[in-house]
Design a protein around this motif. Structure first.
Motif, mmCIF file in Angstrom:
data_model
loop_
_atom_site.group_PDB
_atom_site.id
_atom_site.type_symbol
_atom_site.label_atom_id
_atom_site.label_comp_id
_atom_site.label_asym_id
_atom_site.label_seq_id
_atom_site.Cartn_x
_atom_site.Cartn_y
_atom_site.Cartn_z
ATOM 1 N N LYS A 3 0.830 -1.183 0.000
ATOM 2 C CA LYS A 3 0.000 0.000 0.000
ATOM 3 C C LYS A 3 0.875 1.247 0.000
ATOM 4 O O LYS A 3 2.021 1.226 0.392
ATOM 5 C CB LYS A 3 -0.885 0.032 1.251
ATOM 6 C CG LYS A 3 -1.735 -1.218 1.419
ATOM 7 C CD LYS A 3 -2.398 -1.189 2.760
ATOM 8 C CE LYS A 3 -3.153 -2.486 3.023
ATOM 9 N NZ LYS A 3 -3.705 -2.530 4.380
ATOM 10 N N PHE A 5 2.161 4.693 1.569
ATOM 11 C CA PHE A 5 2.300 5.001 2.984
ATOM 12 C C PHE A 5 2.785 6.424 3.167
ATOM 13 O O PHE A 5 3.412 7.021 2.301
ATOM 14 C CB PHE A 5 3.244 4.020 3.686
ATOM 15 C CG PHE A 5 4.656 4.034 3.195
ATOM 16 C CD1 PHE A 5 5.046 3.208 2.151
ATOM 17 C CD2 PHE A 5 5.593 4.864 3.779
ATOM 18 C CE1 PHE A 5 6.340 3.207 1.710
ATOM 19 C CE2 PHE A 5 6.902 4.866 3.335
ATOM 20 C CZ PHE A 5 7.274 4.027 2.294
ATOM 21 N N TYR A 30 2.310 5.971 12.611
ATOM 22 C CA TYR A 30 1.933 4.699 12.024
ATOM 23 C C TYR A 30 2.093 4.814 10.516
ATOM 24 O O TYR A 30 1.575 5.748 9.889
ATOM 25 C CB TYR A 30 0.494 4.330 12.363
ATOM 26 C CG TYR A 30 -0.007 3.107 11.623
ATOM 27 C CD1 TYR A 30 0.588 1.874 11.827
ATOM 28 C CD2 TYR A 30 -1.051 3.199 10.710
ATOM 29 C CE1 TYR A 30 0.156 0.755 11.145
ATOM 30 C CE2 TYR A 30 -1.504 2.082 10.027
ATOM 31 C CZ TYR A 30 -0.898 0.860 10.255
ATOM 32 O OH TYR A 30 -1.340 -0.248 9.571
ATOM 33 N N GLU A 32 1.340 3.009 6.977
ATOM 34 C CA GLU A 32 0.441 1.987 6.452
ATOM 35 C C GLU A 32 1.150 1.130 5.406
ATOM 36 O O GLU A 32 1.603 1.628 4.383
ATOM 37 C CB GLU A 32 -0.791 2.643 5.822
ATOM 38 C CG GLU A 32 -1.828 1.624 5.358
ATOM 39 C CD GLU A 32 -3.046 2.287 4.741
ATOM 40 O OE1 GLU A 32 -4.006 1.573 4.433
ATOM 41 O OE2 GLU A 32 -3.015 3.521 4.565
ATOM 42 N N LYS A 108 -2.997 -1.975 14.971
ATOM 43 C CA LYS A 108 -3.654 -1.315 13.840
ATOM 44 C C LYS A 108 -3.810 -2.239 12.647
ATOM 45 O O LYS A 108 -4.735 -2.084 11.847
ATOM 46 C CB LYS A 108 -2.871 -0.060 13.448
ATOM 47 C CG LYS A 108 -2.896 1.052 14.501
ATOM 48 C CD LYS A 108 -2.088 2.253 14.035
ATOM 49 C CE LYS A 108 -2.228 3.411 15.034
ATOM 50 N NZ LYS A 108 -1.557 3.126 16.308
ATOM 51 N N ASN A 109 -2.913 -3.202 12.522
ATOM 52 C CA ASN A 109 -2.957 -4.128 11.399
ATOM 53 C C ASN A 109 -2.607 -5.529 11.883
ATOM 54 O O ASN A 109 -1.453 -5.949 11.827
ATOM 55 C CB ASN A 109 -1.986 -3.681 10.300
ATOM 56 C CG ASN A 109 -2.044 -4.590 9.073
ATOM 57 O OD1 ASN A 109 -2.827 -5.533 9.012
ATOM 58 N ND2 ASN A 109 -1.209 -4.301 8.095
#
Length: 402
Positions: A3, A5, A30, A32, A108-109
């Motif tokens: 993804k 980020f 954070y 991503e 978060k993931n």
């Protein structure tokens, strides 16, 4: 699929957490992505491995190196987030910052994958403490155990090399490993089961037989043992034979430029030094703790080769005894101090002959360039140099170091 980020808080926020209370220490941001890398290294060679991987692997990377002279903090690519706690006196703060960052990402993931790049002999306790002890199944973590050079081979031989005793010790290490929970089923363990980085050094070898652990070393074929059981275990180890000089040369030109921008030395200074004369270049590598012993052998090499070579002395970073060599040995030139691995990266193609005290650096030096050694012979060298030099095709002048 990777993804896009964004660094949500920026570099300034990264350094703002230096003043945070211990329980609040974290990355402050954070990023991503699907895969996250964490690098923590304590020796020069592992730091070089980690830096090369960080440049090549363009994924969010959280990076700590204890030997602060290895890299410039402002030279890293944008996808690398430096830990604000660098150096030998901030390991506890680094540990908390790294662990909290890992935990934040995992919250978060929950499907995130992780990569860990760490010194080989510290890989066992760190990988367990940072991931499994925080409720993260190790199947989501790929661990790269980075060799620190000759220590990797000597620790292996000293503990697994003797027939019978090698098998017994391997099984003992395996039992210790299997006695730990690696699935993360216990959830977050508040009390750190293995907080000490310097414990369980020898887990790295049996851990390399696990699917998610990879041992990065100069040449796995140089691991020595007379124990039949251990020989079979070596075949099961997941090893990648890597040389940091070859890794740098294998990068794209843009990535090579990025890596060189991280190094706190000017390559041109060393290139110009080697090119001042048309004579071939000979380097004396000094890594002795005995200044008088070192001076004696430097003098012998100087007298023997000064007419045919430009002679250079490459000092150990901690050495101060060499400062008068240029006046004591007219024509000899001192190379500005830096880690020798960088010497090979910068001017390896300009070195025509080399020699000195046996050490890890000779894992990066082509053996055919070695003309002399301050040792009694190959059998007196630390492993695996004994095997490397035993098979040298040229005659090497061995000078018995007292």
């Amino acid at each position: 699929m990777k993804k896009g980020f964004v660094f949500l808080c920026g570099m300034a926020a990264m350094f703002s957490c230096i003043s945070c209370d211990k329980e609040d220490v974290g990355s402050g941001e954070y990023v991503e992505d699907d895969v996250y890398a964490f690098s923590m290294t304590f020796g020069t060679m592992p730091s070089l491995y980690a830096g090369l991987y960080a440049v090549d692997r363009e994924i969010p990377t959280y990076f700590f190196f204890e030997r602060t002279q290895t890299f410039k903090t402002d030279g890293f690519p944008e996808h690398v987030m430096l830990c604000p706690y660098l150096g030998a006196d901030q390991e506890e703060q680094m540990r908390d910052w790294m662990k909290n960052t890992i935990r934040d990402i995992n919250e978060k993931n929950p499907d995130a994958q992780f990569e860990l790049y760490v010194d080989d002999l510290r890989a066992g306790p760190i990988s367990h403490d940072f991931f499994a002890a925080q409720g993260i199944d190790m199947s989501r973590v790929r661990v790269f155990m980075l060799s620190d050079g000759t220590g990797t081979y000597n620790e292996f031989y000293n503990n697994f090399g003797e027939a019978g005793a090698g098998e017994e010790y391997w099984k003992k290490m395996t039992e210790e490993i299997n006695g730990m929970s690696w699935s993360g089923d216990d959830g977050y363990v508040e009390t750190k089961a293995l907080p000490e980085f310097e414990t369980h050094w020898h887990w790295s070898y049996p851990l390399a037989t696990r699917e998610n652990y990879t041992y990065i070393m100069h040449d796995s074929g140089l691991l020595e043992t007379s124990d039949p059981y251990v020989k079979e275990r070596i075949k099961e180890m997941h090893c990648e034979d890597r040389n940091v000089v070859d890794m740098l040369n294998g990068l794209s030109p843009d990535k090579q430029k990025t890596f060189l921008s991280m190094i706190p030395y000017e390559k041109d200074v060393y290139v110009e030094l080697m090119d001042e004369s048309l004579k071939p270049n000979l380097i004396i590598n000094g890594t002795s703790n005995d200044p008088e012993n070192q001076r004696k052998y430097v003098g012998e090499v100087y007298e023997k080769y000064k007419d045919d070579y430009d002679v250079f002395f490459e000092p150990h970073p901690a050495d101060e005894s060499y400062l008068d060599y240029e006046t004591t040995f007219p024509g000899l030139k001192n190379i500005p101090k830096m880690s020798f691995e960088f010497v090979m990266m910068f001017i390896g193609d300009k070195i025509d002959a080399i020699g000195g005290y046996p050490s890890t650096i000779y894992l990066t030096v082509p053996v055919e360039k070695v003309k002399f050694m301050f040792a009694a012979g190959p059998e007196a060298m630390p492993k695996p140099l004994n095997l490397i030099f035993e098979n040298a095709e040229q005659e090497i002048d061995y000078m018995l170091a007292q």
